[in-house]
Design a protein around this motif. Sequence first.
Motif, PDB file in Angstrom:
ATOM      1  N   SER A  38       6.575  -6.018   2.503  1.00  0.00           N
ATOM      2  CA  SER A  38       6.013  -4.828   3.146  1.00  0.00           C
ATOM      3  C   SER A  38       5.381  -5.200   4.321  1.00  0.00           C
ATOM      4  CB  SER A  38       5.019  -4.202   1.891  1.00  0.00           C
ATOM      5  OG  SER A  38       4.313  -3.192   2.651  1.00  0.00           O
ATOM      6  N   ALA A  87       6.509   1.947   0.950  1.00  0.00           N
ATOM      7  CA  ALA A  87       7.474   1.789  -0.346  1.00  0.00           C
ATOM      8  C   ALA A  87       8.591   0.550   0.435  1.00  0.00           C
ATOM      9  CB  ALA A  87       8.096   3.047  -0.535  1.00  0.00           C
ATOM     10  N   SER A 123       9.183   8.407  -4.624  1.00  0.00           N
ATOM     11  CA  SER A 123       7.906   8.970  -4.199  1.00  0.00           C
ATOM     12  C   SER A 123       8.395  10.228  -3.464  1.00  0.00           C
ATOM     13  CB  SER A 123       7.162   7.962  -3.388  1.00  0.00           C
ATOM     14  OG  SER A 123       7.052   6.790  -3.930  1.00  0.00           O
ATOM     15  N   ALA A 149      11.830  -1.487 -11.558  1.00  0.00           N
ATOM     16  CA  ALA A 149      11.918  -0.352 -11.223  1.00  0.00           C
ATOM     17  C   ALA A 149      11.201   0.732 -12.059  1.00  0.00           C
ATOM     18  CB  ALA A 149      13.371  -0.154 -11.641  1.00  0.00           C
ATOM     19  N   THR A 189       8.013   0.392 -13.031  1.00  0.00           N
ATOM     20  CA  THR A 189       6.569   0.613 -12.476  1.00  0.00           C
ATOM     21  C   THR A 189       6.888   1.319 -10.817  1.00  0.00           C
ATOM     22  OG1 THR A 189       6.913  -1.720 -11.366  1.00  0.00           O
ATOM     23  CG2 THR A 189       5.658  -1.478 -13.464  1.00  0.00           C
ATOM     24  N   ALA A 190       7.841   1.161 -10.297  1.00  0.00           N
ATOM     25  CA  ALA A 190       8.023   1.924  -9.114  1.00  0.00           C
ATOM     26  C   ALA A 190       8.032   3.249  -9.390  1.00  0.00           C
ATOM     27  CB  ALA A 190       9.212   1.432  -8.302  1.00  0.00           C
ATOM     28  N   VAL A 225       3.526   1.797  -2.925  1.00  0.00           N
ATOM     29  CA  VAL A 225       3.949   1.749  -4.295  1.00  0.00           C
ATOM     30  C   VAL A 225       5.143   0.724  -4.524  1.00  0.00           C
ATOM     31  CG1 VAL A 225       3.678   4.370  -4.158  1.00  0.00           C
ATOM     32  CG2 VAL A 225       5.952   3.458  -3.277  1.00  0.00           C
ATOM     33  N   GLY A 226       5.562   0.689  -5.687  1.00  0.00           N
ATOM     34  CA  GLY A 226       6.616  -0.117  -5.948  1.00  0.00           C
ATOM     35  C   GLY A 226       6.371  -1.640  -5.487  1.00  0.00           C
ATOM     36  N   ASP A 227       7.454  -2.535  -5.014  1.00  0.00           N
ATOM     37  CA  ASP A 227       7.152  -3.913  -4.760  1.00  0.00           C
ATOM     38  C   ASP A 227       6.397  -4.145  -3.574  1.00  0.00           C
ATOM     39  OD1 ASP A 227       8.860  -4.469  -6.837  1.00  0.00           O
ATOM     40  OD2 ASP A 227      10.428  -5.138  -5.523  1.00  0.00           O
ATOM     41  N   ASP A 248       4.876   4.586 -10.532  1.00  0.00           N
ATOM     42  CA  ASP A 248       4.042   4.574  -9.211  1.00  0.00           C
ATOM     43  C   ASP A 248       3.933   6.112  -8.413  1.00  0.00           C
ATOM     44  OD1 ASP A 248       3.037   2.352  -9.517  1.00  0.00           O
ATOM     45  OD2 ASP A 248       4.010   1.432  -8.057  1.00  0.00           O
ATOM     46  N   ALA A 249       5.350   6.481  -8.378  1.00  0.00           N
ATOM     47  CA  ALA A 249       5.703   7.760  -7.395  1.00  0.00           C
ATOM     48  C   ALA A 249       5.402   8.958  -8.246  1.00  0.00           C
ATOM     49  CB  ALA A 249       7.314   7.618  -7.458  1.00  0.00           C
TER      50      ALA A 249
END
Length: 335
Positions: free
Chosen positions: A138, A133, A3, A267, A269-270, A252-254, A273-274
Amino acid sequence: MASALGLRRAGWRVTVLERRAGLERYGTAFGIHPTAQAALDRLGEGVGAALRHLAVPYRDAHIRTPDGRRLARLPLERIERKAGCPELLISRPYMIDTLLAALEETGQVSLELGRAAPDPAVLAREYDLVVGADGINSAVRTALFGTRSRPRRLGTAAWIGTADLDSPLHGETWGAGGFFGLTPVEPGRTNWYATAPGATTAEVLRTLFTGWHDPVPRILGGTDPAGWIRYEMRHLYPALPSFVHGGHIALVGDAAHAMTPNLGQGACTALLDAEALARAVTRHAGPGALPEALRAYDTERRRAAQRVALASRTLHRLMTTRHTRTRDALLRLLP
């Protein structure tokens, strides 16, 4: 880091806050789908090429029974024909080093290690854009959306490791309640991952796979359990109503869509996203345009990522069922 790389290429000055005192280069292998490879190409000049130099292609892999009979072929060749390039596997430390090198080359990216992020509202007063991220646990997500969507245990423990030998075959072996996977990661080394009911210790894991086809027992017997990683499989549930908040914060990501590892798409999809976030803020530039950019990012990525997460969770149930006769019969019908 992906990102940060995309936002820097979009012209932003970026600060990365990392609570760890150092970048931990643990773990085994990431599978990188052609779509994620293309995203890396767009994130930074030479990033995709650097990854391809370190990665290995993933081809000719099957799903098998514990006695070694083939049930189905993984769709790797179809993916390669459609995309014009193969699925790749890269060591996690190599991926981290590749992204870190790209960040260092861009300049104007401050990587602050050993600094935990304060409350997102505090950050939003200091920065124009805050990107959460920070993984499956999170703190940014919890501060924004509460605990309704949170990590949920699946009741399954996963083991991963790397053997210092080549496997004569690759793919996955599905048994009753558990499975074992083998992939290449670099010449002379094999990435493996497994789940098995009751596998509470490395010794128990080895015992449970003793009667499985070669090279499963040999892979486990020939590697040092000190390097194995065991973790409780979790996913984010229920799905978030949005990946953005307040016009200035994005996930983003997990942090946004943590999923089970069964599809090997975490990985990917992350990275997608970025790249989508960087593209959105580039397209919707100018004073006051950031909320519109984040809405565009959410529209593009949320449902797509959540569909992948649902598919991975569904596949987990199929792979770990004890009703193997019906499952295996269905697998044999696959092309």
